[in-house]
Design an enzyme around this catalytic site. Structure first.
Site, PDB file in Angstrom:
ATOM      1  N   ARG A 163       0.824  -1.218   0.000  1.00 13.53           N
ATOM      2  CA  ARG A 163       0.000   0.000   0.000  1.00 13.53           C
ATOM      3  C   ARG A 163       0.860   1.271   0.000  1.00 13.53           C
ATOM      4  O   ARG A 163       0.493   2.285   0.589  1.00 13.53           O
ATOM      5  CB  ARG A 163      -0.949   0.025   1.213  1.00 13.53           C
ATOM      6  CG  ARG A 163      -2.003  -1.067   1.222  1.00 13.53           C
ATOM      7  CD  ARG A 163      -2.941  -0.931   0.039  1.00 13.53           C
ATOM      8  NE  ARG A 163      -4.136  -1.737   0.183  1.00 13.53           N
ATOM      9  CZ  ARG A 163      -4.260  -3.001  -0.207  1.00 13.53           C
ATOM     10  NH1 ARG A 163      -3.257  -3.618  -0.797  1.00 13.53           N
ATOM     11  NH2 ARG A 163      -5.399  -3.657  -0.049  1.00 13.53           N
ATOM     12  N   SER A 235     -11.086  -1.154   2.195  1.00 12.52           N
ATOM     13  CA  SER A 235     -10.399  -1.202   3.490  1.00 12.52           C
ATOM     14  C   SER A 235     -10.155   0.217   3.973  1.00 12.52           C
ATOM     15  O   SER A 235      -9.530   1.004   3.264  1.00 12.52           O
ATOM     16  CB  SER A 235      -9.041  -1.882   3.358  1.00 12.52           C
ATOM     17  OG  SER A 235      -9.169  -3.149   2.811  1.00 12.52           O
ATOM     18  N   GLU A 333      -5.873   3.727   5.603  1.00 10.21           N
ATOM     19  CA  GLU A 333      -5.321   3.525   4.268  1.00 10.21           C
ATOM     20  C   GLU A 333      -5.874   4.609   3.340  1.00 10.21           C
ATOM     21  O   GLU A 333      -5.259   4.993   2.352  1.00 10.21           O
ATOM     22  CB  GLU A 333      -5.779   2.145   3.784  1.00 10.21           C
ATOM     23  CG  GLU A 333      -5.194   1.705   2.492  1.00 10.21           C
ATOM     24  CD  GLU A 333      -6.116   0.799   1.732  1.00 10.21           C
ATOM     25  OE1 GLU A 333      -7.046   1.305   1.081  1.00 10.21           O
ATOM     26  OE2 GLU A 333      -5.902  -0.407   1.782  1.00 10.21           O
TER      27      GLU A 333
HETATM   28  N1  EPU Z   1     -10.927 -11.317   9.323  1.00  6.36           N
HETATM   29  C1  EPU Z   1     -11.756 -11.476  10.409  1.00  6.36           C
HETATM   30  N2  EPU Z   1     -12.815 -10.618  10.537  1.00  6.36           N
HETATM   31  C2  EPU Z   1     -13.068  -9.637   9.669  1.00  6.36           C
HETATM   32  C3  EPU Z   1     -12.212  -9.472   8.553  1.00  6.36           C
HETATM   33  C4  EPU Z   1     -11.133 -10.310   8.414  1.00  6.36           C
HETATM   34  O1  EPU Z   1     -11.540 -12.358  11.230  1.00  6.36           O
HETATM   35  O2  EPU Z   1     -14.042  -8.929   9.855  1.00  6.36           O
HETATM   36  C5  EPU Z   1      -9.812 -12.253   9.133  1.00  6.36           C
HETATM   37  C6  EPU Z   1     -10.087 -13.190   7.933  1.00  6.36           C
HETATM   38  O3  EPU Z   1     -10.801 -14.323   8.333  1.00  6.36           O
HETATM   39  C7  EPU Z   1      -8.681 -13.531   7.476  1.00  6.36           C
HETATM   40  C8  EPU Z   1      -7.900 -12.250   7.760  1.00  6.36           C
HETATM   41  O4  EPU Z   1      -8.634 -11.536   8.750  1.00  6.36           O
HETATM   42  O5  EPU Z   1      -8.137 -14.559   8.243  1.00  6.36           O
HETATM   43  C9  EPU Z   1      -7.695 -11.403   6.524  1.00  6.36           C
HETATM   44  O6  EPU Z   1      -8.965 -11.072   5.954  1.00  6.36           O
HETATM   45  P1  EPU Z   1      -9.186 -10.894   4.378  1.00  6.36           P
HETATM   46  O7  EPU Z   1      -8.672 -12.079   3.657  1.00  6.36           O
HETATM   47  O8  EPU Z   1     -10.601 -10.515   4.168  1.00  6.36           O
HETATM   48  O9  EPU Z   1      -8.208  -9.724   3.975  1.00  6.36           O
HETATM   49  P2  EPU Z   1      -7.785  -8.371   4.709  1.00  6.36           P
HETATM   50  O10 EPU Z   1      -6.380  -8.503   5.173  1.00  6.36           O
HETATM   51  O11 EPU Z   1      -8.794  -7.997   5.716  1.00  6.36           O
HETATM   52  C10 EPU Z   1      -6.749  -7.347   2.542  1.00  6.36           C
HETATM   53  C11 EPU Z   1      -6.863  -6.101   1.721  1.00  6.36           C
HETATM   54  C12 EPU Z   1      -8.146  -6.105   0.902  1.00  6.36           C
HETATM   55  C13 EPU Z   1      -8.117  -7.325   0.002  1.00  6.36           C
HETATM   56  C14 EPU Z   1      -7.978  -8.581   0.877  1.00  6.36           C
HETATM   57  C15 EPU Z   1      -7.823  -9.839   0.068  1.00  6.36           C
HETATM   58  C16 EPU Z   1      -5.694  -4.416   3.023  1.00  6.36           C
HETATM   59  C17 EPU Z   1      -5.797  -3.161   3.814  1.00  6.36           C
HETATM   60  N3  EPU Z   1      -6.842  -4.928   2.588  1.00  6.36           N
HETATM   61  O12 EPU Z   1      -7.815  -7.350   3.472  1.00  6.36           O
HETATM   62  O13 EPU Z   1      -8.136  -4.953   0.097  1.00  6.36           O
HETATM   63  O14 EPU Z   1      -9.287  -7.409  -0.773  1.00  6.36           O
HETATM   64  O15 EPU Z   1      -6.780  -8.472   1.685  1.00  6.36           O
HETATM   65  O16 EPU Z   1      -6.541  -9.907  -0.453  1.00  6.36           O
HETATM   66  O17 EPU Z   1      -4.590  -4.893   2.786  1.00  6.36           O
HETATM   67  C18 EPU Z   1      -8.892  -2.699  -0.091  1.00  6.36           C
HETATM   68  O18 EPU Z   1      -7.711  -2.365  -0.023  1.00  6.36           O
HETATM   69  O19 EPU Z   1      -9.813  -1.857  -0.205  1.00  6.36           O
HETATM   70  C19 EPU Z   1      -9.240  -4.106   0.054  1.00  6.36           C
HETATM   71  C20 EPU Z   1     -10.486  -4.510   0.144  1.00  6.36           C
END
Ligand code: EPU
Length: 337
Positions: A163, A235, A333
């Site tokens: 990012r 995010s 972000e």
């Molecule tokens: N999780 C929870 N509860 C929640 C959300 C997430 O327990 O409410 C856990 C999930 O179960 C998983 C982990 O946290 O084990 C990561 O969750 P997820 O795979 O949904 O990804 P994220 O790290 O929350 C990032 C990006 C997203 C992208 C996803 C998939 C950032 C800031 N965000 O989210 O990007 O779609 O990975 O790769 O890095 C964006 O930037 O707008 C965005 C949506």
């Protein structure tokens, strides 16, 4: 053709849907128009507002917003295996991904359905499902508001990281991105290692470009709110990067806490802000017009009629709760103006 708006309402130009005004908004096609504008007005305060998917306005913007409107896509080179393309800043990101998939070109399929314009993609190096825009970007072309010249940076010169890029650092307030060049490939390179991607791709019959795109669109649609229905900027927070010892200590209490290695740095670990917010008890939390999304806690939403100030108050509360529960600082972000 350049178009200048004065005292413009930004409600339809930001995905949070907050109602704020800007003193001036300039829609421009290319560098010539920007040069003319800067020579004539030399604006002191300005900002690039692309499709408005990653910006939160918290007050009237007293300055000039520059919005690119050119959206051409050109094939620069096709040697039968690798295809180099040049795409202008206003081109919709997901239309580019859809086109690449329909042409059998690999490289950006995991970035399906991200609400963004092409010009915004390098700024925060958009990323999802184990891929980042930087993996396919070869050149970023921008207008330099100091020298009033068009400049080009190679991928290495863009200093991409999670990012992050030079456009959020040294070139913040300097560069207006005009076009981005990508290298895509006809050689299949499925990248299925993240979360449920492999399961969803196999359920569709295997790792074709179309199946990967469909799987990712389905995963995103199941978790992320559609900004056309519920205002949001994806995010809201970055996933925090902490010292390895901090993560190890937390893992003693929360063995199921998601954590990811940082390429090239063994001393640090990335945590999942969504998980931290969720475990702080805030998933689905609502404060009047704003709330934490009930399916992905990393996303703050406008239930209707929220101001940027409402979103910021909620963001502050979320940060405070996560700090109290886990001792970890999370930060936005989204660009806050
Ligand atoms: N999780 C929870 N509860 C929640 C959300 C997430 O327990 O409410 C856990 C999930 O179960 C998983 C982990 O946290 O084990 C990561 O969750 P997820 O795979 O949904 O990804 P994220 O790290 O929350 C990032 C990006 C997203 C992208 C996803 C998939 C950032 C800031 N965000 O989210 O990007 O779609 O990975 O790769 O890095 C964006 O930037 O707008 C965005 C949506």
């Amino acid at each position: 053709m350049k178009r200048i708006y004065n005292n413009i309402n930004l409600a339809n130009r930001n995905s949070f849907g907050v109602v704020e005004m800007a003193s001036t908004l300039v829609e421009f096609e290319g560098a010539e128009e920007l040069k003319e504008y800067f020579e004539r007005y030399n604006p002191e305060r300005w900002y690039v507002l692309g499709a408005g998917n990653n910006t939160l306005f918290t007050r009237s913007y007293e300055g000039v917003l520059f919005t690119p409107i050119s959206r051409n896509r050109t094939i620069l080179k096709d040697d039968g295996v690798n295809v180099d393309i040049r795409v202008e800043a206003a081109h919709d990101w997901d239309e580019l991904v859809a086109w690449s998939v329909s042409e059998g070109l690999w490289g950006i399929e995991n970035l399906s359905a991200i609400p963004s314009s092409v010009g915004a993609a390098p700024v925060q190096n958009i990323g999802a499902y184990g891929a980042e825009a930087k993996d396919a970007i070869t050149v970023v072309e921008y207008f330099d508001t100091r020298s009033l010249e068009v400049k080009r940076l190679s991928r290495e010169e863009c200093h991409f990281a999670y990012r992050e890029s030079i456009f959020k650092q040294e070139l913040k307030g300097v560069a207006i991105i005009l076009a981005v060049e990508f290298s895509l490939s006809r050689t299949p390179k499925p990248n299925l290692g993240y979360g449920d991607v492999i399961k969803e791709v196999e359920a569709r019959g295997g790792a074709t470009l179309v199946n990967i795109r469909e799987a990712i669109c389905a995963i995103r649609a199941s978790k992320l709110p559609d900004p056309k229905v519920l205002g949001n900027a994806g995010s809201f927070f970055k996933n925090p990067i902490v010292e390895k010892e901090v993560a190890e200590e937390l893992l003693k209490s929360y063995p199921d806490m998601p954590h990811y290695p940082i390429a090239g740095d063994d001393s640090k670990v990335k945590l999942a802000a969504g998980w931290l917010i969720d475990k702080s008890g805030l998933k689905g939390y609502r404060d009047a017009a704003v709330g934490v999304h009930d399916r992905q806690a990393l996303v703050l939403v406008n239930h209707g009629g929220a101001t940027g100030g409402d979103v910021m108050r909620l963001a502050g509360y979320v940060c405070q709760r996560v700090k109290e529960c886990f001792g970890v600082e999370i930060s936005p972000e989204v660009n806050i103006l």
